[in-house]
Motif scaffolding. Structure first.
Motif, PDB file in Angstrom:
ATOM      1  N   GLN A  94       0.832  -1.205   0.000  1.00 19.71           N
ATOM      2  CA  GLN A  94       0.000   0.000   0.000  1.00 19.71           C
ATOM      3  C   GLN A  94       0.870   1.259   0.000  1.00 19.71           C
ATOM      4  OE1 GLN A  94      -3.292   0.287  -0.244  1.00 19.71           O
ATOM      5  NE2 GLN A  94      -3.267   2.519  -0.064  1.00 19.71           N
ATOM      6  N   HIS A  95       1.865   1.305   0.885  1.00 15.59           N
ATOM      7  CA  HIS A  95       2.757   2.466   0.952  1.00 15.59           C
ATOM      8  C   HIS A  95       3.548   2.619  -0.342  1.00 15.59           C
ATOM      9  CE1 HIS A  95       1.777   2.309   5.197  1.00 15.59           C
ATOM     10  NE2 HIS A  95       2.300   3.521   5.327  1.00 15.59           N
ATOM     11  N   GLU A  98       1.265   4.082  -2.945  1.00 11.42           N
ATOM     12  CA  GLU A  98       1.035   5.500  -2.667  1.00 11.42           C
ATOM     13  C   GLU A  98       2.262   6.331  -3.055  1.00 11.42           C
ATOM     14  OE1 GLU A  98      -0.090   5.751   1.438  1.00 11.42           O
ATOM     15  OE2 GLU A  98      -2.044   4.836   1.084  1.00 11.42           O
ATOM     16  N   ALA A  99       3.445   5.823  -2.729  1.00 13.80           N
ATOM     17  CA  ALA A  99       4.676   6.543  -3.065  1.00 13.80           C
ATOM     18  C   ALA A  99       4.839   6.644  -4.583  1.00 13.80           C
ATOM     19  CB  ALA A  99       5.886   5.839  -2.445  1.00 13.80           C
ATOM     20  N   ASP A 101       2.468   6.554  -6.771  1.00 18.76           N
ATOM     21  CA  ASP A 101       1.441   7.474  -7.243  1.00 18.76           C
ATOM     22  C   ASP A 101       1.877   8.924  -7.030  1.00 18.76           C
ATOM     23  OD1 ASP A 101      -1.206   8.006  -8.316  1.00 18.76           O
ATOM     24  OD2 ASP A 101      -1.740   8.659  -6.279  1.00 18.76           O
ATOM     25  N   SER A 102       2.410   9.214  -5.854  1.00 20.72           N
ATOM     26  CA  SER A 102       2.872  10.580  -5.566  1.00 20.72           C
ATOM     27  C   SER A 102       4.024  10.979  -6.472  1.00 20.72           C
ATOM     28  CB  SER A 102       3.310  10.692  -4.102  1.00 20.72           C
ATOM     29  OG  SER A 102       2.210  10.540  -3.253  1.00 20.72           O
ATOM     30  N   TRP A 105       2.642  11.702  -9.853  1.00 24.17           N
ATOM     31  CA  TRP A 105       1.985  13.013  -9.896  1.00 24.17           C
ATOM     32  C   TRP A 105       3.013  14.129  -9.954  1.00 24.17           C
ATOM     33  CZ3 TRP A 105      -2.565  14.542 -11.286  1.00 24.17           C
ATOM     34  CH2 TRP A 105      -3.632  13.659 -11.214  1.00 24.17           C
ATOM     35  N   HIS A 164      -5.187  16.308  -4.443  1.00 29.22           N
ATOM     36  CA  HIS A 164      -5.532  15.653  -3.187  1.00 29.22           C
ATOM     37  C   HIS A 164      -6.895  16.064  -2.663  1.00 29.22           C
ATOM     38  CE1 HIS A 164      -1.904  13.390  -2.647  1.00 29.22           C
ATOM     39  NE2 HIS A 164      -1.180  14.459  -2.923  1.00 29.22           N
TER      40      HIS A 164
END
Length: 169
Positions: A94-95, A98-99, A101-102, A105, A164
């Motif tokens: 999950q982390h 998310e990383a 994805d960030s 972006w 966000h």
């Protein structure tokens, strides 16, 4: 300059050349090719390299100019977006997602910035160059570098806030 001396001078900042090329060209393959090309050009100048005040700044300027020329050329139409895979075994899936994805972006937002803002942000926040070094590399006045960096950061911040807070409120 002998080969061993050349390697001692150039190798410490080789990765910085690659990261700048990747930021400008996006594609990992194109950035690798650009870095190799710059290293070859530097080697061809190895006889006079000892006379340069700052070889790293010279190499970064060469990289910037080479990449911008590349983007302006007909070959630029062939460049493709390639995302690097960032992995760390110690983080949960999950982390990690998310990383990634960030990072994705941030890369997309930075790609949308005007060229000068993109380079100043890359050199200052990613490569950790000092303001005076950026001024020399980009041939800009200190005030212009600070304003450009401020505008780039503001744009990135606003775009991240939009991303966000999408669907909230």
């Amino acid at each position: 300059m002998k080969q061993a001396e050349f390697l001692n001078v150039v190798m410490p900042f080789k990765d910085k050349l690659y990261r700048l090329a990747k930021r400008l060209l996006v594609s990992r393959e194109e950035a690798e090719d650009a870095t190799q090309e710059i290293l070859l050009k530097l080697w061809s100048k190895n006889e006079v390299m000892g006379t340069y005040k700052n070889v790293e700044a010279f190499a970064m300027t060469m990289t910037k100019n080479f990449c911008l020329d590349r983007l302006k050329s007909k070959q630029a139409g062939n460049l493709k977006l390639v995302h690097s895979n960032y992995s760390d075994e110690s983080t949960s899936l999950q982390h990690q997602l998310e990383a990634e994805d960030s990072i994705g972006w941030m890369e997309r937002i930075m790609e949308e910035l005007p060229e000068q803002q993109k380079m100043v942000l890359q050199l200052r926040d990613v490569e950790q160059y000092e303001f005076d070094e950026i001024c020399d590399l980009l041939d800009m006045k200190p005030t212009a570098v600070r304003v450009t960096l401020s505008r780039a950061r503001k744009t990135v911040r606003e775009e991240l806030i939009k991303k966000h807070s999408y669907g909230i409120g």
